[in-house]
Design a protein around this motif. Structure first.
Motif, PDB file in Angstrom:
ATOM      1  N   ALA A  43       0.842  -1.194   0.000  1.00 41.95           N
ATOM      2  CA  ALA A  43       0.000   0.000   0.000  1.00 41.95           C
ATOM      3  C   ALA A  43       0.883   1.251   0.000  1.00 41.95           C
ATOM      4  N   PRO A  44       1.551   1.534  -1.118  1.00 41.97           N
ATOM      5  CA  PRO A  44       2.464   2.679  -1.164  1.00 41.97           C
ATOM      6  C   PRO A  44       1.731   4.009  -1.260  1.00 41.97           C
ATOM      7  N   LYS A  45       2.475   5.062  -1.019  1.00 40.55           N
ATOM      8  CA  LYS A  45       1.956   6.431  -1.058  1.00 40.55           C
ATOM      9  C   LYS A  45       2.186   6.994  -2.456  1.00 40.55           C
ATOM     10  N   GLY A  46       1.177   7.610  -3.029  1.00 42.00           N
ATOM     11  CA  GLY A  46       1.326   8.292  -4.313  1.00 42.00           C
ATOM     12  C   GLY A  46       1.777   9.725  -4.083  1.00 42.00           C
ATOM     13  N   LYS A  47       2.719  10.193  -4.876  1.00 44.70           N
ATOM     14  CA  LYS A  47       3.223  11.555  -4.704  1.00 44.70           C
ATOM     15  C   LYS A  47       3.587  12.126  -6.067  1.00 44.70           C
ATOM     16  N   ASN A  48       3.354  13.405  -6.232  1.00 51.07           N
ATOM     17  CA  ASN A  48       3.731  14.103  -7.448  1.00 51.07           C
ATOM     18  C   ASN A  48       5.248  14.116  -7.557  1.00 51.07           C
ATOM     19  N   ILE A  49       5.750  13.894  -8.736  1.00 53.65           N
ATOM     20  CA  ILE A  49       7.190  13.804  -8.955  1.00 53.65           C
ATOM     21  C   ILE A  49       7.900  15.123  -8.652  1.00 53.65           C
ATOM     22  N   ARG A  50       7.185  16.234  -8.761  1.00 53.26           N
ATOM     23  CA  ARG A  50       7.780  17.541  -8.464  1.00 53.26           C
ATOM     24  C   ARG A  50       7.976  17.769  -6.970  1.00 53.26           C
ATOM     25  N   HIS A  51       7.342  16.948  -6.140  1.00 57.32           N
ATOM     26  CA  HIS A  51       7.390  17.140  -4.696  1.00 57.32           C
ATOM     27  C   HIS A  51       8.400  16.235  -3.994  1.00 57.32           C
ATOM     28  N   ILE A  52       9.292  15.635  -4.761  1.00 54.17           N
ATOM     29  CA  ILE A  52      10.330  14.802  -4.162  1.00 54.17           C
ATOM     30  C   ILE A  52      11.698  15.229  -4.676  1.00 54.17           C
ATOM     31  N   SER A  53      12.695  14.907  -3.888  1.00 52.26           N
ATOM     32  CA  SER A  53      14.078  15.199  -4.248  1.00 52.26           C
ATOM     33  C   SER A  53      14.852  13.882  -4.234  1.00 52.26           C
ATOM     34  N   PRO A  54      15.372  13.454  -5.387  1.00 55.90           N
ATOM     35  CA  PRO A  54      16.053  12.160  -5.428  1.00 55.90           C
ATOM     36  C   PRO A  54      17.435  12.212  -4.782  1.00 55.90           C
ATOM     37  N   THR A  55      17.873  11.088  -4.264  1.00 55.03           N
ATOM     38  CA  THR A  55      19.240  10.944  -3.781  1.00 55.03           C
ATOM     39  C   THR A  55      19.978  10.061  -4.786  1.00 55.03           C
ATOM     40  N   LYS A  56      21.258   9.881  -4.583  1.00 55.77           N
ATOM     41  CA  LYS A  56      22.044   9.039  -5.481  1.00 55.77           C
ATOM     42  C   LYS A  56      21.992   7.569  -5.081  1.00 55.77           C
ATOM     43  N   THR A  57      21.384   7.265  -3.942  1.00 53.72           N
ATOM     44  CA  THR A  57      21.354   5.909  -3.415  1.00 53.72           C
ATOM     45  C   THR A  57      20.200   5.113  -4.014  1.00 53.72           C
ATOM     46  N   VAL A  58      20.529   3.933  -4.520  1.00 53.56           N
ATOM     47  CA  VAL A  58      19.520   3.020  -5.066  1.00 53.56           C
ATOM     48  C   VAL A  58      19.667   1.687  -4.345  1.00 53.56           C
ATOM     49  N   LEU A  59      18.571   1.213  -3.765  1.00 54.79           N
ATOM     50  CA  LEU A  59      18.579  -0.065  -3.051  1.00 54.79           C
ATOM     51  C   LEU A  59      18.492  -1.222  -4.038  1.00 54.79           C
ATOM     52  N   THR A  60      19.069  -2.326  -3.651  1.00 55.87           N
ATOM     53  CA  THR A  60      18.985  -3.531  -4.470  1.00 55.87           C
ATOM     54  C   THR A  60      17.632  -4.196  -4.244  1.00 55.87           C
ATOM     55  N   PRO A  61      17.191  -5.022  -5.178  1.00 53.58           N
ATOM     56  CA  PRO A  61      15.907  -5.720  -4.983  1.00 53.58           C
ATOM     57  C   PRO A  61      15.883  -6.584  -3.721  1.00 53.58           C
ATOM     58  N   SER A  62      17.040  -7.082  -3.298  1.00 55.75           N
ATOM     59  CA  SER A  62      17.061  -7.906  -2.080  1.00 55.75           C
ATOM     60  C   SER A  62      16.809  -7.064  -0.828  1.00 55.75           C
ATOM     61  N   ASP A  63      17.057  -5.754  -0.883  1.00 52.77           N
ATOM     62  CA  ASP A  63      16.772  -4.858   0.243  1.00 52.77           C
ATOM     63  C   ASP A  63      15.299  -4.481   0.308  1.00 52.77           C
ATOM     64  N   MET A  64      14.541  -4.820  -0.734  1.00 52.56           N
ATOM     65  CA  MET A  64      13.150  -4.395  -0.828  1.00 52.56           C
ATOM     66  C   MET A  64      12.180  -5.572  -0.893  1.00 52.56           C
ATOM     67  N   GLN A  65      12.568  -6.732  -0.416  1.00 52.51           N
ATOM     68  CA  GLN A  65      11.687  -7.898  -0.509  1.00 52.51           C
ATOM     69  C   GLN A  65      10.551  -7.846   0.506  1.00 52.51           C
ATOM     70  N   THR A  66      10.833  -7.341   1.708  1.00 58.89           N
ATOM     71  CA  THR A  66       9.798  -7.235   2.732  1.00 58.89           C
ATOM     72  C   THR A  66       9.809  -5.815   3.307  1.00 58.89           C
ATOM     73  N   ASP A  67       8.745  -5.486   4.019  1.00 58.19           N
ATOM     74  CA  ASP A  67       8.668  -4.172   4.640  1.00 58.19           C
ATOM     75  C   ASP A  67       9.732  -4.001   5.722  1.00 58.19           C
ATOM     76  N   ASP A  68      10.020  -5.062   6.458  1.00 59.01           N
ATOM     77  CA  ASP A  68      11.048  -4.980   7.495  1.00 59.01           C
ATOM     78  C   ASP A  68      12.423  -4.707   6.889  1.00 59.01           C
ATOM     79  N   GLN A  69      12.736  -5.348   5.779  1.00 61.80           N
ATOM     80  CA  GLN A  69      14.021  -5.099   5.118  1.00 61.80           C
ATOM     81  C   GLN A  69      14.090  -3.671   4.598  1.00 61.80           C
ATOM     82  N   LEU A  70      12.997  -3.187   4.052  1.00 59.17           N
ATOM     83  CA  LEU A  70      12.940  -1.816   3.539  1.00 59.17           C
ATOM     84  C   LEU A  70      13.122  -0.814   4.671  1.00 59.17           C
ATOM     85  N   LYS A  71      12.435  -1.045   5.775  1.00 59.54           N
ATOM     86  CA  LYS A  71      12.544  -0.161   6.937  1.00 59.54           C
ATOM     87  C   LYS A  71      13.981  -0.138   7.464  1.00 59.54           C
TER      88      LYS A  71
END
Length: 88
Positions: A43-71
């Protein structure tokens, strides 16, 4: 602004200003963001692309498998960012 799935971004507008999220999906002018606690991968949050600031950090898919890993990955990112700001 080029965004990709797994990229850490900071909110620049809204009630969640200065909070960090991970991009789950990219659309034309909107992105879906998750942080593993309030906004989960299912259940992700929708946000306008103009309202965010990207960082250079990109997580690997293994860091995003569960909510606990993402947190945990976002907590490590915040901890490293705070250490860099303090000069350590």
């Amino acid at each position: 602004m080029k965004l990709e799935v797994g990229q850490i971004v900071m909110s620049r507008a809204g009630r969640d200003v200065t909070r960090y999220y991970v991009v789950v999906q990219v659309a034309q002018s909107r992105v879906l963001l998750a942080n593993g606690s309030k906004y989960t991968l299912q259940a992700p949050k929708g946000k306008n692309i103009r309202h965010i600031s990207p960082t250079k950090t990109v997580l690997t898919p293994s860091d995003m498998q569960t909510d606990d890993q993402l947190k945990q990955a976002l907590a490590v990112y915040n901890q490293n960012r705070a250490a860099q700001m303090q000069g350590g």
